[in-house]
Design a protein around this motif. Structure first.
Motif, PDB file in Angstrom:
ATOM      1  N   GLY A  60       0.819  -1.198   0.000  1.00 16.03           N
ATOM      2  CA  GLY A  60       0.000   0.000   0.000  1.00 16.03           C
ATOM      3  C   GLY A  60       0.859   1.256   0.000  1.00 16.03           C
ATOM      4  N   SER A 129      -4.377  -2.531  -0.403  1.00 15.78           N
ATOM      5  CA  SER A 129      -4.745  -1.125  -0.418  1.00 15.78           C
ATOM      6  C   SER A 129      -4.464  -0.524  -1.805  1.00 15.78           C
ATOM      7  CB  SER A 129      -3.990  -0.394   0.692  1.00 15.78           C
ATOM      8  OG  SER A 129      -4.415   0.933   0.830  1.00 15.78           O
ATOM      9  N   HIS A 271      -7.961  -1.693   8.107  1.00 20.65           N
ATOM     10  CA  HIS A 271      -7.406  -1.618   6.754  1.00 20.65           C
ATOM     11  C   HIS A 271      -5.896  -1.838   6.707  1.00 20.65           C
ATOM     12  CE1 HIS A 271      -6.786  -0.192   2.649  1.00 20.65           C
ATOM     13  NE2 HIS A 271      -5.900   0.672   3.115  1.00 20.65           N
TER      14      HIS A 271
END
Length: 295
Positions: A60, A129, A271
């Motif tokens: 991410g 992500s 997340h």
């Protein structure tokens, strides 16, 4: 367009120390590969058997390739050759000292060049992500080069961001970037779930503070027609307590867009920490997904 970045050694010393300390926690032997692309030098942290089935891991935004410390042992034990690059232009050991990326085509071209330099005509991909968005776009861009596709709480793939998330993330884009601001953001996003791994939290915070700000390469979410054209076997796992989006709704959107995909919401996870705090389940699910015969 993404600006080229050559960070100052004095500014990045603490970050690189934290980066190397987290990489030292990988429970497998790591090879440090570098390949030259038109956009600069890309660092790839590689592990697993040299003749194993290639698995490219895309981290991410700001997370660096070190984030996979809780996952690589399981995936290499399953016979995969794990290849974890630091995204070009992002904090990490890749150096964006070549041509600007010039939008999404440039970003995908960079990934083409990385695979070419590694001698990989085809690989499996796993992205978390922002890395999930890149992995999905790459599978749409070069389907012949992607064997299987795993998306871990991907953003901007099947739905947009929650408005309250954007409000909390906005300070990250303001001047005078500080590590404290990044730590506060990560702690907020974790909510009542597992705390961020301290070593990774520090890598993220120092990378945010000590690397020159770059314009993140983004694009519109793939339209339904493009998504339904995807033939790559896909696994999409969402974090129940993700604050970036409403996980059950996004999971349902993924099921509608990709009816052949395997989609699940993993309970109790947020997340950023999904691949770490949820490592046991994610490692098992991904290993099984990659081993399944293609129908």
């Amino acid at each position: 367009m993404s600006a080229r970045t050559t960070p100052s050694p004095a500014r990045t010393a603490a970050f690189l120390t934290a980066y190397d300390a987290l990489l030292a926690r990988w429970p497998v032997q790591v090879e440090h590969l570098t390949v030259r692309t038109p956009h600069g030098t890309t660092r790839i942290n590689a592990c697993g058997p040299s003749d194993g089935r290639p698995l490219v891991l895309l981290h991410g935004g700001g997370a660096t390739s070190t984030m996979w410390f809780a996952n690589v042992a399981a995936w290499t034990a399953a016979g995969h050759r794990v290849l974890a690059p630091d995204l070009i232009g992002d904090p990490g050991r890749s150096v964006h000292d070549g041509a600007p990326l010039a939008g999404v085509p440039g970003l995908l071209g960079w990934l083409d060049a990385v695979l070419d330099q590694l001698g990989l005509p085809r690989a499996d991909f796993c992205g978390h992500s922002y890395g999930g968005w890149i992995a999905l776009e790459y599978a749409l861009h070069a389907p012949a080069r992607v064997g299987r596709l795993a998306l871990l709480d991907p953003t901007q793939c099947f739905a947009g961001f929650r408005p309250d998330y954007l409000l909390h993330a906005l300070p990250l884009f303001l001047p005078r970037r500080t590590a404290a601001r990044a730590r506060a953001y990560l702690d907020w996003e974790a909510g009542d779930g597992p705390r961020p791994d301290p070593g990774w939290r520090e890598v993220y915070a120092l990378g945010y503070a000590d690397f020159p700000a770059t314009r993140v390469v983004t694009g519109p979410r793939p339209g339904l027609d493009r998504l339904r054209s995807l033939t790559t076997p896909t696994l999409a796992l969402f974090a129940e307590h993700s604050r970036t989006h409403h996980a059950p709704r996004v999971a349902e959107a993924a099921r509608r867009a990709l009816p052949e995909a395997t989609v699940a919401v993993l309970p109790g996870l947020s997340h950023h920490h999904l691949p770490m705090a949820g490592a046991a389940e994610i490692n098992a699910r991904l290993t099984g997904f990659l081993a399944a015969p293609r129908g």
